[in-house]
Design an enzyme around this catalytic site. Structure first.
Site, PDB file in Angstrom:
ATOM      1  N   GLU A   1      38.179  37.398  42.596  1.00 44.56           N
ATOM      2  CA  GLU A   1      39.224  37.373  43.755  1.00 44.56           C
ATOM      3  C   GLU A   1      40.679  37.427  43.461  1.00 44.56           C
ATOM      4  OE1 GLU A   1      36.398  34.857  47.155  1.00 44.56           O
ATOM      5  OE2 GLU A   1      37.538  33.958  45.840  1.00 44.56           O
TER       6      GLU A   1
ATOM      7  N   TYR B   1      43.266  45.576  37.638  1.00 45.98           N
ATOM      8  CA  TYR B   1      41.855  45.389  37.796  1.00 45.98           C
ATOM      9  C   TYR B   1      41.303  46.684  38.478  1.00 45.98           C
ATOM     10  CZ  TYR B   1      42.538  40.510  38.023  1.00 45.98           C
ATOM     11  OH  TYR B   1      43.080  39.241  37.660  1.00 45.98           O
TER      12      TYR B   1
END
Length: 167
Positions: free
Chosen positions: A120, A132
């Site tokens: 997250e 990411y």
């Protein structure tokens, strides 16, 4: 203010090593520098004694007692993993430590034959989102109001990377 010597951190070299239980206080100190809602020594210690929790720390090369440049802590359950937290000291950011910590985690998960990795990330954290995405993570969900910020609350993006395709 935490009394760790961060001066000249940008000029230091780091090595990535596995996190050990005695790193809990250092992880908590670094977490406090990088997160508004930070975890305590006891919280890190409780995680690090779990058999399915692992992590990596960026230690200054040749000076293991120096403040870490960054760390990552993750949990593996069956063949699915989740990054619990990752932090890089502000003076050491934009030097590739986040990528190196993620790489160590991905290699470990490949070796243990994990199938996917979740994390997250705050929707406002553009550098982390870019990292990411470069590493192949895809957004699979949202948690509105998940993170507390100075301006209120922000959304957490839930992201996933399929690891089986990397074998």
């Amino acid at each position: 203010m935490i009394g760790f010597p961060f001066d000249n951190m940008r000029s230091r070299s780091f090595v990535i090593e596995p996190v050990v239980r005695t790193d809990a206080a250092q992880l908590a100190a670094l977490h406090a520098l990088t997160f508004r809602q930070h975890w305590s020594d006891d919280e890190f210690h409780a995680l690090l004694v779990e058999d399915n929790v692992f992590g990596f720390i960026a230690r200054e090369e040749g000076n293991p007692k120096a403040m870490a440049g960054g760390f990552i802590v993750a949990r593996l359950v069956l063949d699915e993993a989740e990054i619990l937290t990752i932090a890089v000291a502000p003076p050491a950011q934009r030097r590739g430590l986040g990528h190196a910590l993620m790489d160590a985690t991905l290699r470990h998960l490949h070796n243990v034959r994990a199938s996917m990795l979740f994390l997250e990330v705050d929707e406002l954290n553009a550098p982390a989102l870019a990292l990411y995405r470069r590493l192949g993570f895809k957004q699979v969900g949202k948690r509105p109001g998940y993170y507390e910020t100075a301006a209120g609350r922000s959304t957490a993006f839930t992201m996933r990377r399929d690891l089986k395709a990397c074998r």
